[in-house]
Design a protein around this motif. Structure first.
Motif, mmCIF file in Angstrom:
data_model
loop_
_atom_site.group_PDB
_atom_site.id
_atom_site.type_symbol
_atom_site.label_atom_id
_atom_site.label_comp_id
_atom_site.label_asym_id
_atom_site.label_seq_id
_atom_site.Cartn_x
_atom_site.Cartn_y
_atom_site.Cartn_z
ATOM 1 N N ARG A 84 -2.873 0.935 5.679
ATOM 2 C CA ARG A 84 -2.748 -0.267 6.504
ATOM 3 C C ARG A 84 -1.891 -1.321 5.813
ATOM 4 O O ARG A 84 -1.063 -1.981 6.448
ATOM 5 C CB ARG A 84 -4.134 -0.829 6.838
ATOM 6 C CG ARG A 84 -4.823 -0.137 7.991
ATOM 7 C CD ARG A 84 -6.006 -0.942 8.479
ATOM 8 N NE ARG A 84 -7.062 -1.017 7.483
ATOM 9 C CZ ARG A 84 -8.081 -0.161 7.422
ATOM 10 N NH1 ARG A 84 -8.175 0.821 8.299
ATOM 11 N NH2 ARG A 84 -9.013 -0.295 6.495
ATOM 12 N N ALA A 85 -2.100 -1.490 4.507
ATOM 13 C CA ALA A 85 -1.305 -2.473 3.768
ATOM 14 C C ALA A 85 0.179 -2.094 3.772
ATOM 15 O O ALA A 85 1.053 -2.959 3.922
ATOM 16 C CB ALA A 85 -1.816 -2.588 2.337
ATOM 17 N N THR A 109 5.642 -3.110 6.044
ATOM 18 C CA THR A 109 6.820 -2.684 6.809
ATOM 19 C C THR A 109 7.078 -3.611 7.987
ATOM 20 O O THR A 109 8.212 -4.024 8.246
ATOM 21 C CB THR A 109 6.625 -1.243 7.306
ATOM 22 O OG1 THR A 109 6.480 -0.371 6.180
ATOM 23 C CG2 THR A 109 7.809 -0.789 8.135
ATOM 24 N N LEU A 110 6.015 -3.946 8.703
ATOM 25 C CA LEU A 110 6.155 -4.839 9.851
ATOM 26 C C LEU A 110 6.579 -6.238 9.411
ATOM 27 O O LEU A 110 7.407 -6.881 10.067
ATOM 28 C CB LEU A 110 4.843 -4.904 10.626
ATOM 29 C CG LEU A 110 4.825 -5.756 11.885
ATOM 30 C CD1 LEU A 110 5.893 -5.308 12.869
ATOM 31 C CD2 LEU A 110 3.449 -5.705 12.549
ATOM 32 N N SER A 111 6.045 -6.709 8.290
ATOM 33 C CA SER A 111 6.414 -8.041 7.786
ATOM 34 C C SER A 111 7.895 -8.107 7.437
ATOM 35 O O SER A 111 8.572 -9.112 7.703
ATOM 36 C CB SER A 111 5.566 -8.387 6.562
ATOM 37 O OG SER A 111 4.195 -8.426 6.865
ATOM 38 N N SER A 113 5.512 -7.710 16.816
ATOM 39 C CA SER A 113 4.245 -8.063 16.169
ATOM 40 C C SER A 113 3.041 -7.602 16.978
ATOM 41 O O SER A 113 1.949 -7.419 16.427
ATOM 42 C CB SER A 113 4.167 -9.577 15.951
ATOM 43 O OG SER A 113 4.049 -10.260 17.196
ATOM 44 N N ARG A 114 3.214 -7.393 18.265
ATOM 45 C CA ARG A 114 2.105 -6.956 19.105
ATOM 46 C C ARG A 114 1.738 -5.491 18.894
ATOM 47 O O ARG A 114 0.810 -4.992 19.554
ATOM 48 C CB ARG A 114 2.443 -7.182 20.583
ATOM 49 C CG ARG A 114 2.660 -8.650 20.938
ATOM 50 C CD ARG A 114 2.753 -8.863 22.437
ATOM 51 N NE ARG A 114 3.185 -10.218 22.755
ATOM 52 C CZ ARG A 114 4.389 -10.556 23.179
ATOM 53 N NH1 ARG A 114 5.306 -9.602 23.331
ATOM 54 N NH2 ARG A 114 4.709 -11.808 23.438
ATOM 55 N N ARG A 141 -2.815 -8.984 12.548
ATOM 56 C CA ARG A 141 -1.550 -9.650 12.841
ATOM 57 C C ARG A 141 -1.440 -10.983 12.113
ATOM 58 O O ARG A 141 -0.357 -11.389 11.692
ATOM 59 C CB ARG A 141 -1.412 -9.861 14.343
ATOM 60 C CG ARG A 141 0.010 -10.177 14.807
ATOM 61 C CD ARG A 141 0.036 -10.464 16.302
ATOM 62 N NE ARG A 141 -0.594 -9.400 17.077
ATOM 63 C CZ ARG A 141 -0.908 -9.531 18.357
ATOM 64 N NH1 ARG A 141 -0.678 -10.668 19.001
ATOM 65 N NH2 ARG A 141 -1.468 -8.525 19.007
ATOM 66 N N ILE A 142 -2.562 -11.663 11.932
ATOM 67 C CA ILE A 142 -2.545 -12.945 11.214
ATOM 68 C C ILE A 142 -2.100 -12.720 9.770
ATOM 69 O O ILE A 142 -1.302 -13.485 9.222
ATOM 70 C CB ILE A 142 -3.939 -13.599 11.272
ATOM 71 C CG1 ILE A 142 -4.308 -13.915 12.719
ATOM 72 C CG2 ILE A 142 -3.980 -14.865 10.415
ATOM 73 C CD1 ILE A 142 -5.709 -14.443 12.895
#
Length: 377
Positions: A283-284, A289-291, A338-339, A346-347
């Motif tokens: 998850r991290a 990756t998303l960040s 982000s969705r 997400r926060i």
């Protein structure tokens, strides 16, 4: 009434022969690769677009003497041999489709046979995922040269049909030759973006998404910095139609969070075989990756705003007249991306994204030189 003769029971020798048959087929298929490549190479000088009409001579009904007709016919045949034809484009498309099928079939089975010989030396053929197979060491060089050959073919393609066929081969090669894939990942992605910008139809879009996913999985499996691929995709967004811009972002995110070295773990993350520590690590990694993707989109928004403030007008590519990406467009794409995670994590992603943006370009340290266009707050 005569007693019917019982049907003889098949012996075990049939099983052995059936097991040996796939190996013989692989050898035959492998012999086709070289002549098929030579055939594609011979088509290059006369490679024509499938969409172009086939032009025939206009002087066939003229009143000429037999000698003049014979001379014109010979000249016409000679000129036909050097003029690009839509028939050669169609032939190249079919040959590339065959090449892609043979490559996956030959090298995945070849790797499977190598694995079996190393373990037991038998002829059994268990079902194994092709993505888990690796080619033999001597085959890796062949695959690298083949990857470069098909890449060059895609660059020289006269139309979308031939280019899509070549890109589809690259996607299949990425499954059996991830090393060659990640070494040429940025160039292939640039070619994919150019292809979509030139021809934004459904078929091209599908092929582009397949190539992006295959290249991304190879890139992640090699342990490379994901920021370089994100930067390549984000920088190509202004050249794409507005309704096509989110798809490559979503495909890249899904490939990076479900493939590569963590693919098996991530795919089984909800199962029993993965411990809580491993799930947390996955998850991290996905959130990181998303960040990175969100931070790059925000950087692009800032750069676009700065250019607008300086009255600097970006000239869109000729193939997409009037195309532009405003600061709000980048932020809207970031919001859509982000969705892909629930609200609670997400926060945390937003917090890490803000940290990346505030610290400038440090997370792009291993990216390509194009990262100099990014602007820090």
């Amino acid at each position: 009434t005569p007693t019917p003769t019982p049907t003889p029971t098949p012996t075990t020798t049939i099983t052995t022969a059936a097991a040996a048959a796939p190996i013989a087929i692989v050898e035959c298929e492998k012999r086709l690769l070289r002549p098929l490549r030579c055939f594609l190479e011979s088509l290059k000088p006369v490679l024509g677009s499938i969409t172009e009409p086939c032009v025939e001579g206009q002087d066939e009904n003229e009143d000429n003497s037999p000698s003049e007709k014979k001379g014109k016919k010979a000249s016409k045949e000679q000129s036909k041999a050097s003029i690009p034809s839509p028939l050669t484009g169609y032939a190249a498309t079919l040959a590339l489709d065959l090449l892609g099928s043979l490559v996956v079939d030959v090298y995945s089975k070849d790797a499977l046979r190598n694995m079996q010989n190393a373990k037991a030396g038998g002829l059994a053929s268990p079902v194994v995922e092709s993505s888990t197979l690796q080619p033999k060491p001597e085959a890796k060089e062949e695959l690298t040269h083949l990857y470069a050959f098909v890449s060059d073919y895609a660059k020289q393609a006269p139309d979308a049909a031939v280019r899509n066929a070549a890109l589809a081969v690259l996607a299949r090669l990425s499954q059996v030759a991830p090393d060659a894939s990640f070494q040429n990942a940025l160039q292939i992605l640039a070619l994919v973006h150019e292809s979509v910008a030139v021809k934004a139809d459904e078929a091209t879009q599908t092929v582009a998404q397949t190539v992006i996913a295959a290249v991304a999985r190879a890139w992640v499996a090699a342990g490379r910095n994901p920021a370089a691929l994100w930067e390549q995709v984000v920088s190509a967004l202004p050249g794409l139609p507005v309704h096509r811009r989110f798809s490559p972002l979503l495909v890249l995110y899904q490939a990076m969070t479900s493939g590569g070295d963590g693919g098996a773990e991530e795919g089984a993350g909800a199962g029993v075989g993965i411990g809580s520590e491993d799930q947390e690590r996955i998850r991290a990694k996905n959130n990181k990756t998303l960040s990175i993707a969100l931070a790059l989109l925000i950087h692009a928004s800032i750069s676009s705003k700065s250019a607008s403030d300086r009255d600097t007008v970006s000239i869109p590519p000729p193939s997409t007249p009037g195309s532009s990406t405003s600061p709000v467009d980048y932020l809207d794409l970031a919001a859509q991306l982000s969705r892909q995670v629930p609200i609670a994590p997400r926060i945390g992603v937003f917090a890490e994204t803000l940290s990346l943006v505030l610290h400038g370009k440090e997370f792009l340290s291993s990216s390509s030189s194009s990262s100099s266009t990014s602007t820090s707050t």
